[in-house]
Design a protein around this motif. Structure first.
Motif, PDB file in Angstrom:
ATOM      1  N   ALA A 258     -17.771 -19.236  31.053  1.00 13.57           N
ATOM      2  CA  ALA A 258     -18.636 -18.697  30.003  1.00 13.57           C
ATOM      3  C   ALA A 258     -19.966 -19.446  29.961  1.00 13.57           C
ATOM      4  CB  ALA A 258     -17.936 -18.778  28.653  1.00 13.57           C
ATOM      5  N   SER A 259     -19.934 -20.751  30.169  1.00 17.17           N
ATOM      6  CA  SER A 259     -21.175 -21.531  30.177  1.00 17.17           C
ATOM      7  C   SER A 259     -22.080 -21.111  31.330  1.00 17.17           C
ATOM      8  CB  SER A 259     -20.861 -23.027  30.290  1.00 17.17           C
ATOM      9  OG  SER A 259     -20.151 -23.459  29.172  1.00 17.17           O
ATOM     10  N   TYR A 260     -21.506 -20.921  32.510  1.00 15.85           N
ATOM     11  CA  TYR A 260     -22.318 -20.461  33.639  1.00 15.85           C
ATOM     12  C   TYR A 260     -22.843 -19.048  33.406  1.00 15.85           C
ATOM     13  CZ  TYR A 260     -21.312 -24.549  36.460  1.00 15.85           C
ATOM     14  OH  TYR A 260     -21.245 -25.835  36.931  1.00 15.85           O
ATOM     15  N   ALA A 261     -22.039 -18.188  32.778  1.00 13.74           N
ATOM     16  CA  ALA A 261     -22.502 -16.827  32.474  1.00 13.74           C
ATOM     17  C   ALA A 261     -23.667 -16.861  31.490  1.00 13.74           C
ATOM     18  CB  ALA A 261     -21.349 -15.999  31.922  1.00 13.74           C
ATOM     19  N   VAL A 262     -23.575 -17.697  30.459  1.00  7.49           N
ATOM     20  CA  VAL A 262     -24.673 -17.837  29.493  1.00  7.49           C
ATOM     21  C   VAL A 262     -25.918 -18.378  30.190  1.00  7.49           C
ATOM     22  CG1 VAL A 262     -25.441 -19.171  27.481  1.00  7.49           C
ATOM     23  CG2 VAL A 262     -23.207 -18.059  27.472  1.00  7.49           C
ATOM     24  N   PHE A 263     -25.746 -19.352  31.065  1.00  7.25           N
ATOM     25  CA  PHE A 263     -26.878 -19.931  31.802  1.00  7.25           C
ATOM     26  C   PHE A 263     -27.604 -18.871  32.618  1.00  7.25           C
ATOM     27  CE2 PHE A 263     -28.178 -21.836  35.926  1.00  7.25           C
ATOM     28  CZ  PHE A 263     -29.279 -22.556  35.466  1.00  7.25           C
ATOM     29  N   PHE A 264     -26.853 -18.104  33.412  1.00 10.34           N
ATOM     30  CA  PHE A 264     -27.496 -17.099  34.257  1.00 10.34           C
ATOM     31  C   PHE A 264     -28.084 -15.956  33.424  1.00 10.34           C
ATOM     32  CE2 PHE A 264     -24.836 -18.906  37.760  1.00 10.34           C
ATOM     33  CZ  PHE A 264     -25.906 -19.330  38.532  1.00 10.34           C
ATOM     34  N   ALA A 265     -27.412 -15.573  32.347  1.00  9.23           N
ATOM     35  CA  ALA A 265     -27.950 -14.512  31.486  1.00  9.23           C
ATOM     36  C   ALA A 265     -29.249 -14.965  30.821  1.00  9.23           C
ATOM     37  CB  ALA A 265     -26.919 -14.125  30.431  1.00  9.23           C
ATOM     38  N   ALA A 266     -29.281 -16.200  30.341  1.00  9.52           N
ATOM     39  CA  ALA A 266     -30.503 -16.707  29.712  1.00  9.52           C
ATOM     40  C   ALA A 266     -31.644 -16.796  30.723  1.00  9.52           C
ATOM     41  CB  ALA A 266     -30.234 -18.078  29.085  1.00  9.52           C
ATOM     42  N   LEU A 267     -31.342 -17.236  31.936  1.00  9.28           N
ATOM     43  CA  LEU A 267     -32.391 -17.283  32.960  1.00  9.28           C
ATOM     44  C   LEU A 267     -32.880 -15.883  33.310  1.00  9.28           C
ATOM     45  CD1 LEU A 267     -31.410 -20.083  35.503  1.00  9.28           C
ATOM     46  CD2 LEU A 267     -33.129 -20.126  33.714  1.00  9.28           C
ATOM     47  N   PHE A 268     -31.966 -14.920  33.351  1.00 11.15           N
ATOM     48  CA  PHE A 268     -32.377 -13.547  33.646  1.00 11.15           C
ATOM     49  C   PHE A 268     -33.260 -13.002  32.531  1.00 11.15           C
ATOM     50  CE2 PHE A 268     -31.869  -8.952  33.658  1.00 11.15           C
ATOM     51  CZ  PHE A 268     -32.242  -8.677  34.968  1.00 11.15           C
ATOM     52  N   ILE A 269     -32.911 -13.285  31.275  1.00 16.36           N
ATOM     53  CA  ILE A 269     -33.724 -12.832  30.146  1.00 16.36           C
ATOM     54  C   ILE A 269     -35.107 -13.480  30.193  1.00 16.36           C
ATOM     55  CG2 ILE A 269     -33.949 -12.991  27.625  1.00 16.36           C
ATOM     56  CD1 ILE A 269     -30.861 -12.625  27.534  1.00 16.36           C
ATOM     57  N   ALA A 270     -35.150 -14.759  30.549  1.00 16.66           N
ATOM     58  CA  ALA A 270     -36.424 -15.483  30.546  1.00 16.66           C
ATOM     59  C   ALA A 270     -37.303 -15.144  31.746  1.00 16.66           C
ATOM     60  CB  ALA A 270     -36.164 -16.984  30.508  1.00 16.66           C
ATOM     61  N   THR A 271     -36.725 -14.945  32.913  1.00 16.62           N
ATOM     62  CA  THR A 271     -37.547 -14.814  34.125  1.00 16.62           C
ATOM     63  C   THR A 271     -37.319 -13.520  34.889  1.00 16.62           C
ATOM     64  OG1 THR A 271     -35.891 -15.891  35.517  1.00 16.62           O
ATOM     65  CG2 THR A 271     -37.536 -17.314  34.462  1.00 16.62           C
ATOM     66  N   GLY A 272     -36.462 -12.643  34.402  1.00 13.90           N
ATOM     67  CA  GLY A 272     -36.093 -11.460  35.168  1.00 13.90           C
ATOM     68  C   GLY A 272     -37.084 -10.321  35.099  1.00 13.90           C
ATOM     69  N   HIS A 273     -38.380 -10.626  35.154  1.00 17.74           N
ATOM     70  CA  HIS A 273     -39.395  -9.580  35.057  1.00 17.74           C
ATOM     71  C   HIS A 273     -40.016  -9.229  36.395  1.00 17.74           C
ATOM     72  CE1 HIS A 273     -38.964 -10.066  30.775  1.00 17.74           C
ATOM     73  NE2 HIS A 273     -39.256 -11.346  30.874  1.00 17.74           N
ATOM     74  N   GLY A 274     -39.792 -10.030  37.398  1.00 18.15           N
ATOM     75  CA  GLY A 274     -40.350  -9.750  38.721  1.00 18.15           C
ATOM     76  C   GLY A 274     -39.258  -9.711  39.766  1.00 18.15           C
ATOM     77  N   THR A 275     -39.550  -9.052  40.872  1.00 14.43           N
ATOM     78  CA  THR A 275     -38.529  -8.931  41.917  1.00 14.43           C
ATOM     79  C   THR A 275     -38.201 -10.267  42.558  1.00 14.43           C
ATOM     80  OG1 THR A 275     -40.250  -8.345  43.501  1.00 14.43           O
ATOM     81  CG2 THR A 275     -39.086  -6.529  42.421  1.00 14.43           C
ATOM     82  N   ALA A 276     -39.187 -11.147  42.692  1.00 10.01           N
ATOM     83  CA  ALA A 276     -38.925 -12.457  43.304  1.00 10.01           C
ATOM     84  C   ALA A 276     -37.981 -13.281  42.420  1.00 10.01           C
ATOM     85  CB  ALA A 276     -40.225 -13.212  43.528  1.00 10.01           C
ATOM     86  N   ALA A 277     -38.195 -13.237  41.105  1.00  6.14           N
ATOM     87  CA  ALA A 277     -37.332 -13.989  40.194  1.00  6.14           C
ATOM     88  C   ALA A 277     -35.919 -13.412  40.187  1.00  6.14           C
ATOM     89  CB  ALA A 277     -37.917 -13.978  38.789  1.00  6.14           C
ATOM     90  N   ILE A 278     -35.824 -12.095  40.190  1.00  6.68           N
ATOM     91  CA  ILE A 278     -34.506 -11.459  40.217  1.00  6.68           C
ATOM     92  C   ILE A 278     -33.780 -11.805  41.513  1.00  6.68           C
ATOM     93  CG2 ILE A 278     -33.308  -9.234  40.299  1.00  6.68           C
ATOM     94  CD1 ILE A 278     -35.456  -8.184  38.365  1.00  6.68           C
ATOM     95  N   PHE A 279     -34.498 -11.788  42.632  1.00  9.81           N
ATOM     96  CA  PHE A 279     -33.891 -12.149  43.912  1.00  9.81           C
ATOM     97  C   PHE A 279     -33.388 -13.590  43.890  1.00  9.81           C
ATOM     98  CE2 PHE A 279     -34.290 -13.873  48.245  1.00  9.81           C
ATOM     99  CZ  PHE A 279     -33.357 -13.075  48.877  1.00  9.81           C
TER     100      PHE A 279
END
Length: 147
Positions: A50-71
């Protein structure tokens, strides 16, 4: 000559270990075999994932606006899946040929390389990094939202 010295030293160490084990309270005698769950209760595994899921979800929310960040996030998630997946796969190799282990009595802790640890101390040591990573991801997402 050297071989005799090593054998005598090994026998002396074995005798010291046996003497220490005889004086230990019964509650400190942990099982002598490997438990296939790595001696961790399910609550520790759930908290870790759950901690790793929260970490990746928070990073996706914060930086998931460009294709390079999503990749980059997808590659990082793939590495995390490989890290835990490799341990799971290797744990299941020849699982059918292994004898079923008898149920163990909870002894209130775990034996580590540096000595006995209570359940609370072991859980704190295991979960510190995942929980702090989740907190870092959430803080990063909050800061990104405010800026």
């Amino acid at each position: 000559m050297l071989m005799d010295f090593q054998m005598e030293g090994g026998q002396a160490i074995a005798a010291e270990i046996m003497a220490e084990m005889e004086n230990m309270p019964e509650s400190y005698h942990a099982p002598s075999h490997e438990i296939r769950t790595f001696e961790l209760p399910s609550s520790v595994w759930i908290t870790m994932f759950a901690s790793y899921a929260v970490f990746f979800a928070a990073l996706f929310i914060a930086t998931g606006h460009g294709t390079a960040a999503i990749f980059a996030l997808v590659v990082s998630m793939a590495y995390a899946v490989m890290y835990f997946g490799t341990a799971a796969v290797l744990n299941n190799v020849t699982a059918a040929q292994r004898k079923a282990l008898p149920p163990t009595d909870p002894v209130g802790g775990i034996e580590t390389q540096t000595g006995w640890m209570t359940n609370g101390a072991a859980n704190a040591q295991i979960l510190t990094v995942p929980i702090l990573l989740a907190a870092f991801g959430c803080a990063f997402a909050v800061i990104r939202a405010l800026v």
